[in-house]
Design an enzyme around this catalytic site. Structure first.
Site, PDB file in Angstrom:
ATOM      1  N   LYS A 169       0.853  -1.195   0.000  1.00 14.60           N
ATOM      2  CA  LYS A 169       0.000   0.000   0.000  1.00 14.60           C
ATOM      3  C   LYS A 169       0.886   1.242   0.000  1.00 14.60           C
ATOM      4  O   LYS A 169       1.424   1.641   1.024  1.00 14.60           O
ATOM      5  CB  LYS A 169      -0.908   0.053   1.230  1.00 14.60           C
ATOM      6  CG  LYS A 169      -1.990   1.124   1.043  1.00 14.60           C
ATOM      7  CD  LYS A 169      -2.440   1.777   2.307  1.00 14.60           C
ATOM      8  CE  LYS A 169      -1.601   2.921   2.769  1.00 14.60           C
ATOM      9  NZ  LYS A 169      -1.570   4.108   1.872  1.00 14.60           N
ATOM     10  N   GLU A 244      10.578   1.404   9.783  1.00 15.53           N
ATOM     11  CA  GLU A 244      11.560   2.464   9.505  1.00 15.53           C
ATOM     12  C   GLU A 244      10.844   3.779   9.735  1.00 15.53           C
ATOM     13  O   GLU A 244       9.990   4.162   8.938  1.00 15.53           O
ATOM     14  CB  GLU A 244      12.046   2.389   8.055  1.00 15.53           C
ATOM     15  CG  GLU A 244      12.687   1.080   7.656  1.00 15.53           C
ATOM     16  CD  GLU A 244      14.030   0.840   8.316  1.00 15.53           C
ATOM     17  OE1 GLU A 244      14.521   1.714   9.066  1.00 15.53           O
ATOM     18  OE2 GLU A 244      14.587  -0.237   8.090  1.00 15.53           O
ATOM     19  N   CYS A 278      13.832  11.246   6.305  1.00 14.83           N
ATOM     20  CA  CYS A 278      13.957  10.761   7.688  1.00 14.83           C
ATOM     21  C   CYS A 278      15.425  10.734   8.111  1.00 14.83           C
ATOM     22  O   CYS A 278      15.737  10.847   9.283  1.00 14.83           O
ATOM     23  CB  CYS A 278      13.370   9.365   7.777  1.00 14.83           C
ATOM     24  SG  CYS A 278      14.002   8.295   6.482  1.00 14.83           S
ATOM     25  N   GLU A 378      10.544  15.992  14.552  1.00 14.99           N
ATOM     26  CA  GLU A 378      10.895  15.927  13.134  1.00 14.99           C
ATOM     27  C   GLU A 378      10.055  16.950  12.368  1.00 14.99           C
ATOM     28  O   GLU A 378       8.831  16.893  12.392  1.00 14.99           O
ATOM     29  CB  GLU A 378      10.599  14.519  12.632  1.00 14.99           C
ATOM     30  CG  GLU A 378      11.105  14.273  11.259  1.00 14.99           C
ATOM     31  CD  GLU A 378      10.885  12.834  10.843  1.00 14.99           C
ATOM     32  OE1 GLU A 378       9.756  12.355  10.993  1.00 14.99           O
ATOM     33  OE2 GLU A 378      11.842  12.214  10.358  1.00 14.99           O
TER      34      GLU A 378
END
Ligand code: NAD
Length: 471
Positions: A169, A244, A278, A378
């Site tokens: 997906k 991850e 990331c 982040e």
């Protein structure tokens, strides 16, 4: 205007059962460029059923057969690289320098996995036990929008190498890119059901994948918050997971660094993928004794970076992917000032000369302490914080004082010293002086940056289960 109204199940492009449509945009113009018809739970279950049916035969294929498939997949992606680049520029806004890396990278992942497979022994003897590594079963991959081809190809390559079948997906924001890469992968002629690709919302298709009893493993790349939800949903059926997740990488300039090379390297790692990475090194740790000099170099270098449309080859930073990301990053630019940080360059609003498009001014905050939210959370845009440190011990303490642990960076003119520093960092990888990527090395995070590793032998073994037979 494009309409993406097919998903890929059991080797065929089919119309989804789901009837919801989502709009697709060009982030550089904010114009709607298409729409995608989203799959629903019924589509997710059909994809899982196809992968389950394909598994028994596929799990018995030989290493040589799977290596041949990986090579065909790589060739099929390379064959349409120009179209893949154009779609990524239009739908994602990636600058040309990034496209020139991203598409060949997606094709090369299959070849790197073929290399790993070639050298991997699935059986070994341990004392009285014959141990064989067995494919896990049906794997579900859930991927984000910031490198759509790379994530799809990486997760597919690993499943194929292991002898697992897979349902994927991708992000609903990347449907044009997904359609094209799926057409490429289809050309490789793998047996029906071995891979299946379903567009859909995370809380619909993603949630069904994460809880379905016939899925043995989830391999997910995305935010830490969604990673947590997936881990919880999979716990009921003891799914294996590779997660991850996010990062807030330290980018440590040691006091012996040659700034003429260290500053461009630090900025390349900080602003990679227009800051939507990331692995970005978003906290620049600077020795107090050289702070003024470092700030001067940083300001000059950032002010020379070109932000703009992907069609301009000089551009290093493109737009963010969506209005939502744009608003989120603007919020952090405001927050930084509220928290007491100072702008060295950049700030709220659009860069000069760009009055529409989801463009952000490349920004450096100074007077940042590691407890501020701009240093802990982040941001996922071209926004960096400079945090001063007194000595190496303090630099290590600040670098490790984060809930994340994905990738860090060390810049020094003394390699031994940089290695000794790297050995103290709590991250899955450490890059010294902008060293090139190593595709066979394990990739993944310590702490809340994730669980497990991708790529090479570590990635492969994450899709295998050892069985010991004693006689
Ligand atoms: P996201 O976590 O919102 O979405 C990622 C994927 O998960 C999408 O396909 C989404 O539809 C799906 N999803 C959302 N809710 C779900 C649910 N409840 N169940 C199952 N699936 C669900 O992340 P994003 O906004 O697409 O991407 C940005 C984030 O991804 C950043 O935080 C970034 O750090 C992270 N990221 C990590 C890596 C890495 O390798 N560690 C790489 C790229 C991006």
């Amino acid at each position: 205007m494009r309409t993406i109204d097919k998903i890929y199940i059991n080797g065929t492009f089919v119309t989804p059962h789901g009837e919801e449509f989502a709009d697709l945009f060009n982030p550089a113009t904010e114009r709607k460029i298409g729409e995608v018809r989203l799959g629903d739970e019924t589509d997710a279950r059909a994809a899982i059923a196809a992968a389950k049916r394909a598994f028994p035969a596929f799990s018995r294929t030989s290493k040589a057969e799977r290596i041949a498939m990986l090579k065909r997949l790589s060739a099929a992606v390379s064959a349409r690289s120009d179209e893949l680049e154009a779609a990524m520029a239009e739908e994602y806004g990636a600058p040309q320098y990034f496209l020139c890396f991203a598409v060949p990278y997606a094709a090369s992942i299959f070849l790197d996995m073929a290399k790993t497979l070639e050298n991997y022994e699935f059986s070994r003897t341990i004392g009285r036990a014959e141990v064989t590594m067995q494919p896990l079963g049906v794997v579900a991959a859930i991927t984000p929008w910031n490198s759509n081809y790379g994530f799809i190809c990486g997760k597919l390559a690993t499943a194929i190498a292991a002898g697992c079948t897979i349902v994927i997906k991708p992000s609903e924001l990347s449907a044009i890119q997904t359609q094209l890469i799926t057409e490429c992968l289809h050309e490789a002629g793998l047996p029906a059901g071995v891979f299946n690709i379903v567009n859909g919302r995370g809380d619909v298709v993603g949630a069904e994948f994460s809880s379905h009893p016939d899925v043995a493993k989830i391999t997910f790349t995305g935010s830490t918050a969604v990673g947590r939800a997936i881990l919880r949903a999979g716990a009921e059926t003891m799914k294996r997971v590779t997660l991850e997740l996010g990062g807030k990488g330290p980018n440590v300039i040691l006091d012996d660094a040659d700034l003429s090379s260290a500053i461009p390297t630090a900025l390349m790692m900080g602003f990679a993928n227009s800051g939507q990475a990331c692995i970005a090194g978003t906290r620049i740790l600077a020795p107090k004794g050289r702070l003024d000099e470092i700030l001067e170099h940083l300001k000059a270098a950032v002010d020379a970076i070109k932000v703009g449309h992907p069609s301009d080859p000089e551009v290093r930073i493109g737009p963010l992917v969506s209005q939502k990301q744009y608003d989120r990053v603007q919020g952090y630019l405001h927050l930084g000032l509220e928290e007491g940080a100072t702008l060295l360059t950049g700030g709220e609003g659009r860069p000069d000369g760009l009055d529409h498009g989801w463009f952000i001014r490349p920004t450096i905050f100074t007077d940042v302490t590691n407890d501020m939210r701009i240093a802990r959370e982040e941001i996922f845009g071209p926004v960096l914080c400079v945090i001063p440190y007194e000595d190496e011990a303090e630099a290590v303490a600040i670098a490790n004082d984060t809930s994340y642990g994905l990738q860090s960076y060390v810049l020094s003119s003394n390699l031994d010293r940089a290695r000794a520093f790297a050995a103290q960092l709590e991250t899955g990888s450490v890059v010294i002086n902008g060293a090139p990527h190593e595709p066979l090395a394990p990739f993944g995070g310590f702490k809340q940056s994730g669980i497990g590793r991708e790529f090479g032998v570590f990635g492969l073994e994450g899709h295998l289960e050892p069985r010991a037979v004693l006689a």
